[in-house]
Design an enzyme around this catalytic site. Structure first.
Site, PDB file in Angstrom:
ATOM      1  N   GLN A  77       3.619  -9.126  13.477  1.00 34.55           N
ATOM      2  CA  GLN A  77       3.797  -7.839  14.145  1.00 34.55           C
ATOM      3  C   GLN A  77       2.460  -7.169  14.501  1.00 34.55           C
ATOM      4  O   GLN A  77       2.435  -6.050  14.968  1.00 34.55           O
ATOM      5  CB  GLN A  77       4.694  -6.909  13.331  1.00 34.55           C
ATOM      6  CG  GLN A  77       4.115  -6.406  12.023  1.00 34.55           C
ATOM      7  CD  GLN A  77       5.168  -5.665  11.205  1.00 34.55           C
ATOM      8  OE1 GLN A  77       6.073  -6.263  10.622  1.00 34.55           O
ATOM      9  NE2 GLN A  77       5.073  -4.348  11.169  1.00 34.55           N
ATOM     10  N   HIS A  96       7.119   5.699   1.235  1.00 31.18           N
ATOM     11  CA  HIS A  96       7.867   4.507   0.785  1.00 31.18           C
ATOM     12  C   HIS A  96       8.726   4.863  -0.430  1.00 31.18           C
ATOM     13  O   HIS A  96       9.868   4.426  -0.546  1.00 31.18           O
ATOM     14  CB  HIS A  96       6.901   3.402   0.335  1.00 31.18           C
ATOM     15  CG  HIS A  96       6.025   2.850   1.407  1.00 31.18           C
ATOM     16  ND1 HIS A  96       4.669   3.075   1.456  1.00 31.18           N
ATOM     17  CD2 HIS A  96       6.308   2.069   2.470  1.00 31.18           C
ATOM     18  CE1 HIS A  96       4.156   2.446   2.496  1.00 31.18           C
ATOM     19  NE2 HIS A  96       5.117   1.836   3.137  1.00 31.18           N
ATOM     20  N   TYR A 136       0.863  -1.187   0.000  1.00 30.87           N
ATOM     21  CA  TYR A 136       0.000   0.000   0.000  1.00 30.87           C
ATOM     22  C   TYR A 136       0.904   1.243   0.000  1.00 30.87           C
ATOM     23  O   TYR A 136       0.838   2.111   0.872  1.00 30.87           O
ATOM     24  CB  TYR A 136      -0.975  -0.010   1.188  1.00 30.87           C
ATOM     25  CG  TYR A 136      -2.259   0.716   0.837  1.00 30.87           C
ATOM     26  CD1 TYR A 136      -3.159   0.170  -0.068  1.00 30.87           C
ATOM     27  CD2 TYR A 136      -2.539   1.980   1.364  1.00 30.87           C
ATOM     28  CE1 TYR A 136      -4.310   0.841  -0.437  1.00 30.87           C
ATOM     29  CE2 TYR A 136      -3.691   2.660   1.010  1.00 30.87           C
ATOM     30  CZ  TYR A 136      -4.563   2.083   0.106  1.00 30.87           C
ATOM     31  OH  TYR A 136      -5.697   2.755  -0.256  1.00 30.87           O
TER      32      TYR A 136
HETATM   33  O1  PAF Z   1       7.682  -0.476   8.582  1.00 29.64           O
HETATM   34  C1  PAF Z   1       7.085  -1.447   8.064  1.00 29.64           C
HETATM   35  O2  PAF Z   1       6.360  -1.311   7.080  1.00 29.64           O
HETATM   36  C2  PAF Z   1       7.262  -2.838   8.664  1.00 29.64           C
HETATM   37  O3  PAF Z   1       7.340  -2.785  10.042  1.00 29.64           O
HETATM   38  C3  PAF Z   1       8.446  -3.613   8.075  1.00 29.64           C
HETATM   39  C4  PAF Z   1       9.788  -2.946   8.401  1.00 29.64           C
HETATM   40  C5  PAF Z   1       8.290  -3.731   6.568  1.00 29.64           C
HETATM   41  C6  PAF Z   1       8.487  -5.034   8.658  1.00 29.64           C
HETATM   42  O4  PAF Z   1       7.326  -5.739   8.366  1.00 29.64           O
END
Ligand code: PAF
Length: 276
Positions: free
Chosen positions: A58, A34, A29
């Site tokens: 997570q 990003h 997304y």
């Molecule tokens: O920051 C994120 O999007 C996530 O925590 C990561 C570093 C991709 C790990 O899943």
């Protein structure tokens, strides 16, 4: 751009690479935040691998794993325009096959700040990033300062585990009105989107107070709280920390970092600012 969906394929490629590789781990997304990491990686490396994997470990029970926004098609279009060489899209069952039982955790740093209300979150992050680093074998990994605690924890992990990779922290990208870019902003209603400005506005207020000579943390935090509560933000924490080790400071100093987490409606948002 080559799409890679299996771990053995990714490992075979990365084992034989003789060029500098940059890696941007993401949960997809993708937004301009990003893409700023990707652009930095493209500028500094010959190969750039971007992973897209919504990491179940997570997310805590009752958190937004199932609803987490996903749009793979659009993500891949965006990555193509950025000259990314490889997109790595592992599957849940390959990353965490039945019987999986190995975890990496950075004990102290994972228990404070966001770790208090998300007790298993960072263990999930450090585990998946360790796995990804083993699979992709990059020389450089690019992470956003928006998740400042995550950045500090991953730096510590890479150092403690002697992982041969440079951790590059990249500045927060903001919308025009200051809201930090985040995939979770999608959850906000129009009214909540306005309320959510209280995170950035309270950080700006802290900087203004510092610039006018206020140093006492309690005084600054009290003013920030007042601003946030007026917008009906539900404060998880606000703290001023040493940016190297996240230890809590009693005074604001140049270079200290203010971190906060605030719930706006059902959406938990985080933000932070370096005091200059
Ligand atoms: O920051 C994120 O999007 C996530 O925590 C990561 C570093 C991709 C790990 O899943």
């Amino acid at each position: 751009m080559k799409l890679i969906t299996t771990i053995p394929e990714m490992q075979e490629l990365s084992t034989n690479w003789r060029v500098v590789t940059g890696f941007v781990p993401t949960m997809g997304y993708l937004h301009a935040g990003h893409l700023s990491l990707v652009q930095r990686a493209v500028a500094e490396n010959q190969n750039v691998v971007v992973s897209i994997f919504v990491n179940p470990s997570q997310f805590g029970p009752g958190e937004d794993y199932n609803n987490y926004p996903r749009d793979l098609e659009k993500d891949l279009e965006l990555l193509k325009t950025c000259r990314v060489t490889h997109a790595f899209l592992p599957k849940d069952n390959d990353m965490y096959p039945e019987g999986y039982q190995t975890w990496v955790s950075v004990d102290g740093l994972s228990k404070i700040l966001c770790g208090r209300s998300r007790p298993h979150h960072f263990r999930g992050v450090t585990t998946i990033v360790t796995k990804l680093l083993h699979i992709v074998k990059p020389q450089n990994i690019y992470l956003g300062e928006k998740d400042f605690q995550q950045l500090v924890i991953l730096r510590k992990m890479v150092q403690d585990l002697n992982i041969p990779c440079r951790v590059v922290g990249c500045p927060i990208m903001r919308e025009k009105d200051g809201l930090a870019m985040s995939s979770r902003n999608k959850y906000l209603s129009l009214a909540e989107r306005q309320q959510a400005l209280c995170l950035y506005n309270s950080l700006q207020l802290a900087q203004e107070l510092y610039s006018s000579g206020v140093r006492n943390k309690q005084e600054v935090v009290a003013e920030m709280k007042e601003l946030i509560l007026k917008q009906k933000g539900d404060i998880d924490y606000i703290d001023v920390v040493d940016p190297e080790n996240l230890s809590s400071l009693s005074e604001l100093v140049r270079g200290s970092r203010i971190l906060l987490a605030v719930r706006i409606g059902q959406t938990r948002l985080i933000d932070n600012l370096e005091i200059v």
